[in-house]
Design a protein around this motif. Sequence first.
Motif, PDB file in Angstrom:
ATOM      1  N   ASP A 157       0.817  -1.214   0.000  1.00 20.71           N
ATOM      2  CA  ASP A 157       0.000   0.000   0.000  1.00 20.71           C
ATOM      3  C   ASP A 157       0.853   1.267   0.000  1.00 20.71           C
ATOM      4  O   ASP A 157       0.370   2.337  -0.381  1.00 20.71           O
ATOM      5  CB  ASP A 157      -0.931   0.009   1.220  1.00 20.71           C
ATOM      6  CG  ASP A 157      -2.014  -1.058   1.126  1.00 20.71           C
ATOM      7  OD1 ASP A 157      -2.294  -1.527   0.005  1.00 20.71           O
ATOM      8  OD2 ASP A 157      -2.577  -1.431   2.180  1.00 20.71           O
ATOM      9  N   THR A 158       2.111   1.150   0.424  1.00 23.83           N
ATOM     10  CA  THR A 158       2.994   2.325   0.395  1.00 23.83           C
ATOM     11  C   THR A 158       3.573   2.571  -0.996  1.00 23.83           C
ATOM     12  O   THR A 158       4.265   3.568  -1.200  1.00 23.83           O
ATOM     13  CB  THR A 158       4.148   2.161   1.404  1.00 23.83           C
ATOM     14  OG1 THR A 158       4.993   1.078   0.987  1.00 23.83           O
ATOM     15  CG2 THR A 158       3.629   1.905   2.807  1.00 23.83           C
ATOM     16  N   GLY A 159       3.321   1.652  -1.930  1.00 22.45           N
ATOM     17  CA  GLY A 159       3.783   1.858  -3.297  1.00 22.45           C
ATOM     18  C   GLY A 159       4.717   0.803  -3.843  1.00 22.45           C
ATOM     19  O   GLY A 159       5.197   0.919  -4.971  1.00 22.45           O
ATOM     20  N   ILE A 160       4.989  -0.272  -3.077  1.00 24.70           N
ATOM     21  CA  ILE A 160       5.848  -1.353  -3.568  1.00 24.70           C
ATOM     22  C   ILE A 160       4.975  -2.324  -4.361  1.00 24.70           C
ATOM     23  O   ILE A 160       4.186  -3.073  -3.779  1.00 24.70           O
ATOM     24  CB  ILE A 160       6.562  -2.077  -2.412  1.00 24.70           C
ATOM     25  CG1 ILE A 160       7.318  -1.080  -1.538  1.00 24.70           C
ATOM     26  CG2 ILE A 160       7.527  -3.126  -2.955  1.00 24.70           C
ATOM     27  CD1 ILE A 160       7.965  -1.697  -0.319  1.00 24.70           C
ATOM     28  N   THR A 161       5.099  -2.315  -5.648  1.00 29.03           N
ATOM     29  CA  THR A 161       4.202  -3.059  -6.535  1.00 29.03           C
ATOM     30  C   THR A 161       4.202  -4.551  -6.229  1.00 29.03           C
ATOM     31  O   THR A 161       5.252  -5.195  -6.199  1.00 29.03           O
ATOM     32  CB  THR A 161       4.606  -2.847  -8.007  1.00 29.03           C
ATOM     33  OG1 THR A 161       4.642  -1.449  -8.276  1.00 29.03           O
ATOM     34  CG2 THR A 161       3.620  -3.523  -8.949  1.00 29.03           C
ATOM     35  N   TYR A 162       3.002  -5.097  -6.007  1.00 32.77           N
ATOM     36  CA  TYR A 162       2.800  -6.539  -5.816  1.00 32.77           C
ATOM     37  C   TYR A 162       3.699  -7.128  -4.729  1.00 32.77           C
ATOM     38  O   TYR A 162       4.117  -8.292  -4.826  1.00 32.77           O
ATOM     39  CB  TYR A 162       3.031  -7.297  -7.126  1.00 32.77           C
ATOM     40  CG  TYR A 162       1.944  -7.098  -8.160  1.00 32.77           C
ATOM     41  CD1 TYR A 162       0.642  -6.795  -7.779  1.00 32.77           C
ATOM     42  CD2 TYR A 162       2.225  -7.227  -9.511  1.00 32.77           C
ATOM     43  CE1 TYR A 162      -0.353  -6.614  -8.721  1.00 32.77           C
ATOM     44  CE2 TYR A 162       1.228  -7.045 -10.463  1.00 32.77           C
ATOM     45  CZ  TYR A 162      -0.051  -6.737 -10.062  1.00 32.77           C
ATOM     46  OH  TYR A 162      -1.033  -6.560 -11.004  1.00 32.77           O
ATOM     47  N   PHE A 163       3.975  -6.370  -3.697  1.00 34.19           N
ATOM     48  CA  PHE A 163       4.848  -6.914  -2.663  1.00 34.19           C
ATOM     49  C   PHE A 163       4.168  -8.060  -1.907  1.00 34.19           C
ATOM     50  O   PHE A 163       4.836  -8.961  -1.397  1.00 34.19           O
ATOM     51  CB  PHE A 163       5.260  -5.810  -1.685  1.00 34.19           C
ATOM     52  CG  PHE A 163       6.523  -6.119  -0.929  1.00 34.19           C
ATOM     53  CD1 PHE A 163       7.697  -6.421  -1.596  1.00 34.19           C
ATOM     54  CD2 PHE A 163       6.538  -6.134   0.464  1.00 34.19           C
ATOM     55  CE1 PHE A 163       8.867  -6.717  -0.905  1.00 34.19           C
ATOM     56  CE2 PHE A 163       7.693  -6.429   1.167  1.00 34.19           C
ATOM     57  CZ  PHE A 163       8.855  -6.722   0.476  1.00 34.19           C
ATOM     58  N   GLY A 164       2.837  -8.016  -1.857  1.00 36.90           N
ATOM     59  CA  GLY A 164       2.116  -9.116  -1.209  1.00 36.90           C
ATOM     60  C   GLY A 164       2.280 -10.435  -1.925  1.00 36.90           C
ATOM     61  O   GLY A 164       2.047 -11.503  -1.336  1.00 36.90           O
ATOM     62  N   LYS A 165       2.703 -10.400  -3.200  1.00 38.21           N
ATOM     63  CA  LYS A 165       2.899 -11.635  -3.960  1.00 38.21           C
ATOM     64  C   LYS A 165       4.233 -12.309  -3.640  1.00 38.21           C
ATOM     65  O   LYS A 165       4.578 -13.315  -4.270  1.00 38.21           O
ATOM     66  CB  LYS A 165       2.784 -11.357  -5.461  1.00 38.21           C
ATOM     67  CG  LYS A 165       1.393 -10.946  -5.896  1.00 38.21           C
ATOM     68  CD  LYS A 165       1.304 -10.791  -7.405  1.00 38.21           C
ATOM     69  CE  LYS A 165      -0.086 -10.307  -7.825  1.00 38.21           C
ATOM     70  NZ  LYS A 165      -1.138 -11.294  -7.519  1.00 38.21           N
ATOM     71  N   ALA A 166       4.972 -11.764  -2.662  1.00 35.24           N
ATOM     72  CA  ALA A 166       6.123 -12.510  -2.152  1.00 35.24           C
ATOM     73  C   ALA A 166       5.655 -13.836  -1.555  1.00 35.24           C
ATOM     74  O   ALA A 166       6.410 -14.809  -1.491  1.00 35.24           O
ATOM     75  CB  ALA A 166       6.870 -11.685  -1.104  1.00 35.24           C
ATOM     76  N   ILE A 167       4.405 -13.868  -1.119  1.00 36.81           N
ATOM     77  CA  ILE A 167       3.748 -15.133  -0.766  1.00 36.81           C
ATOM     78  C   ILE A 167       3.206 -15.726  -2.053  1.00 36.81           C
ATOM     79  O   ILE A 167       2.460 -15.072  -2.791  1.00 36.81           O
ATOM     80  CB  ILE A 167       2.609 -14.913   0.242  1.00 36.81           C
ATOM     81  CG1 ILE A 167       3.145 -14.276   1.522  1.00 36.81           C
ATOM     82  CG2 ILE A 167       1.915 -16.237   0.569  1.00 36.81           C
ATOM     83  CD1 ILE A 167       2.071 -13.928   2.525  1.00 36.81           C
ATOM     84  N   SER A 168       3.557 -16.957  -2.344  1.00 43.57           N
ATOM     85  CA  SER A 168       3.229 -17.571  -3.633  1.00 43.57           C
ATOM     86  C   SER A 168       1.775 -18.061  -3.651  1.00 43.57           C
ATOM     87  O   SER A 168       1.497 -19.261  -3.692  1.00 43.57           O
ATOM     88  CB  SER A 168       4.194 -18.737  -3.911  1.00 43.57           C
ATOM     89  OG  SER A 168       4.008 -19.241  -5.198  1.00 43.57           O
ATOM     90  N   TRP A 169       0.832 -17.102  -3.674  1.00 41.25           N
ATOM     91  CA  TRP A 169      -0.581 -17.464  -3.621  1.00 41.25           C
ATOM     92  C   TRP A 169      -1.027 -18.203  -4.883  1.00 41.25           C
ATOM     93  O   TRP A 169      -1.858 -19.100  -4.823  1.00 41.25           O
ATOM     94  CB  TRP A 169      -1.435 -16.206  -3.450  1.00 41.25           C
ATOM     95  CG  TRP A 169      -1.265 -15.466  -2.162  1.00 41.25           C
ATOM     96  CD1 TRP A 169      -0.770 -14.207  -1.989  1.00 41.25           C
ATOM     97  CD2 TRP A 169      -1.590 -15.936  -0.853  1.00 41.25           C
ATOM     98  NE1 TRP A 169      -0.770 -13.865  -0.664  1.00 41.25           N
ATOM     99  CE2 TRP A 169      -1.270 -14.904   0.057  1.00 41.25           C
ATOM    100  CE3 TRP A 169      -2.120 -17.118  -0.348  1.00 41.25           C
ATOM    101  CZ2 TRP A 169      -1.463 -15.019   1.428  1.00 41.25           C
ATOM    102  CZ3 TRP A 169      -2.309 -17.240   1.013  1.00 41.25           C
ATOM    103  CH2 TRP A 169      -1.987 -16.211   1.887  1.00 41.25           C
ATOM    104  N   GLY A 170      -0.552 -17.783  -6.045  1.00 40.42           N
ATOM    105  CA  GLY A 170      -0.973 -18.430  -7.279  1.00 40.42           C
ATOM    106  C   GLY A 170      -2.308 -17.896  -7.786  1.00 40.42           C
ATOM    107  O   GLY A 170      -2.761 -16.813  -7.412  1.00 40.42           O
ATOM    108  N   TRP A 171      -2.991 -18.676  -8.624  1.00 38.92           N
ATOM    109  CA  TRP A 171      -4.223 -18.243  -9.288  1.00 38.92           C
ATOM    110  C   TRP A 171      -5.376 -18.027  -8.319  1.00 38.92           C
ATOM    111  O   TRP A 171      -6.278 -17.243  -8.588  1.00 38.92           O
ATOM    112  CB  TRP A 171      -4.647 -19.277 -10.337  1.00 38.92           C
ATOM    113  CG  TRP A 171      -3.706 -19.364 -11.496  1.00 38.92           C
ATOM    114  CD1 TRP A 171      -2.668 -18.507 -11.781  1.00 38.92           C
ATOM    115  CD2 TRP A 171      -3.704 -20.338 -12.534  1.00 38.92           C
ATOM    116  NE1 TRP A 171      -2.024 -18.894 -12.918  1.00 38.92           N
ATOM    117  CE2 TRP A 171      -2.636 -20.028 -13.417  1.00 38.92           C
ATOM    118  CE3 TRP A 171      -4.499 -21.442 -12.823  1.00 38.92           C
ATOM    119  CZ2 TRP A 171      -2.351 -20.774 -14.539  1.00 38.92           C
ATOM    120  CZ3 TRP A 171      -4.209 -22.191 -13.946  1.00 38.92           C
ATOM    121  CH2 TRP A 171      -3.153 -21.869 -14.794  1.00 38.92           C
TER     122      TRP A 171
END
Length: 596
Positions: free
Chosen positions: A336-350
Amino acid sequence: MDNQRNILLAVLLSGLLILSWDMGMGYFYPQPAVTAPDNEGAAPSAAEAPGTSVVSGDIDGEVPAGIPGVAETPAGPVDLATALADPRRVVIDAPRLAGSINLVGARIDDLVLKDYSQETDPESGPVRLLAPEGSDSQYFAEFGFIVGGQRLPSNAIWQADGDVLSPGSPVTLTRTGDNGTIYTVRLSIDDHYMITAEQAVANPAETAAIVQPFAFIKRTSTTASADQFIAHAGPTGVFGGSLYDPNSYSELAELRRDSPAGAVSWLGFTDTYWASALVPGEAETDSAGWRALGGDLFRADLIYDAQTVPAGGALTTTTQLFAGAKESTVLDAYEDTGITYFGKAISWGWFEWFEKPLLWLLRLLNELVGNFGVAIILLTVIIRGLMFPIAQKQFSSMAAMKAVQPKMKAIQERYKDDKQAQQQKIMELYKEEKVNPLAGCLPLLIQIPIFFALYKVLYLAIEMRHEPFLYINDLASPDPAKILNLFGLLPYDVPGFLGIGILAVLLGVTMWLTFKLNPSAMDPMQQQIFNLMPWILMFVMAPFAAGLLIYWVTSNILTLAQQSYLYSRHPQLKAAAEKEKAEKAKAREDAAKSKA
């Protein structure tokens, strides 16, 4: 005789499937010798050691890809306890991190996670994420400069203006070059896992200087999590606005270097529960990517464009270093601070769109009841409750199908020589009677993504790590109560598919009961396959996370209760199935008598 031979063949094939599954998973996805860096036998980190006095000394340096000046030289071996006892360190003491900064080379190479223990026993000590170069679990970050085409020596000793790095108390590392140029790295840390490094150059000389800041993360893969088909572990980043994680460590070793196209938002390394990442500032980057250094060593590089610092001028570049636990809420907050797709460091997948709400609900239920095992049971009840109207519709559809069976048989008999006309008339019958033959499959189809999503949540979510339930110490690990070692009384571990625990047995029993409660008419071979399936799944599911088996066992129990209730509401279903079963049995007896 043929049926007995077929049954024996089915049993042998099932056993072969179980054995090949276990062997295949072990071959393609081997578990590392060490799943997370540890600090066993190590000296206390510099956070526990007094003093930060600077003394002279040298260590071997090492160059990021594309940076001239110093040759690659292997370091070590280094004793972890000895390295951390070196007084040339600045303490790191944050709410969730502890460790130290190495003043030799301006490296962050000592970091432990205060909130997470190595084992289920809290006395096992905190998880060690970063460790000095040359140690068995080496894993560290470095910030440096290239000046005039040459890298500053990595064995240079920096001066610190403070003793402790903590939130609200930054530390500035300073070094003066031969020509009087002043290099500084100002480090600050937040309340979670982010360290910010401001790399600055002040040029008091009478001539301009060409300066290129850089940062890198170097690690050994021996302490890395295994790259699994369900979740990636290894080099990961976001380039050109897209997640980039195609390579495991072994694949990167074959490539040697990997520099993806597109602007870099962040890059680093991820494990199942931990991650490290470099986040560039506003300055333009010259190159970013990963490099295999030979053996089990790998590096993530972030190199900025060369800039001219005029006489009397200055240059400042900011880079963030994330080093910590992959907590979904924390990663999303950084995103939310502007780091693009940082939440995808967790390999959630589709299935991220479904997995994250599922995790949110599990966390909410855990807050209410105080135990993730109970939360999983409550989640199962909620899911089955939401699916109950669908199950009711399924049983109503089954009842309607039974009601139209005589008409279907009449159509099949009338058009037995014209299959196309037969199908057309049956479809017209379905439409006229408002029957959907696929309605019975809907609950199963809905269960598949729910099951897979929960599997990933239990595997990936750090909230599940070391969470206890009854006799289970870790819901994210297999059931520890193995029958073949008498629930741990015998001093040996049961391998893979043979590790049948209490939950696996309950899974087999409850699934067998659900099949028995459904009196569908089948031929003998189909009936034998259905009789074997629960016990095959018992072996297949035994190595899975205990939390997943708790979900499935609870779901089976609720299915038994649901089926009993719905059969009481639609007694014609059970009666029709029993009648059809009896008719088929009588037909087989008559056929056998006629042959005799």
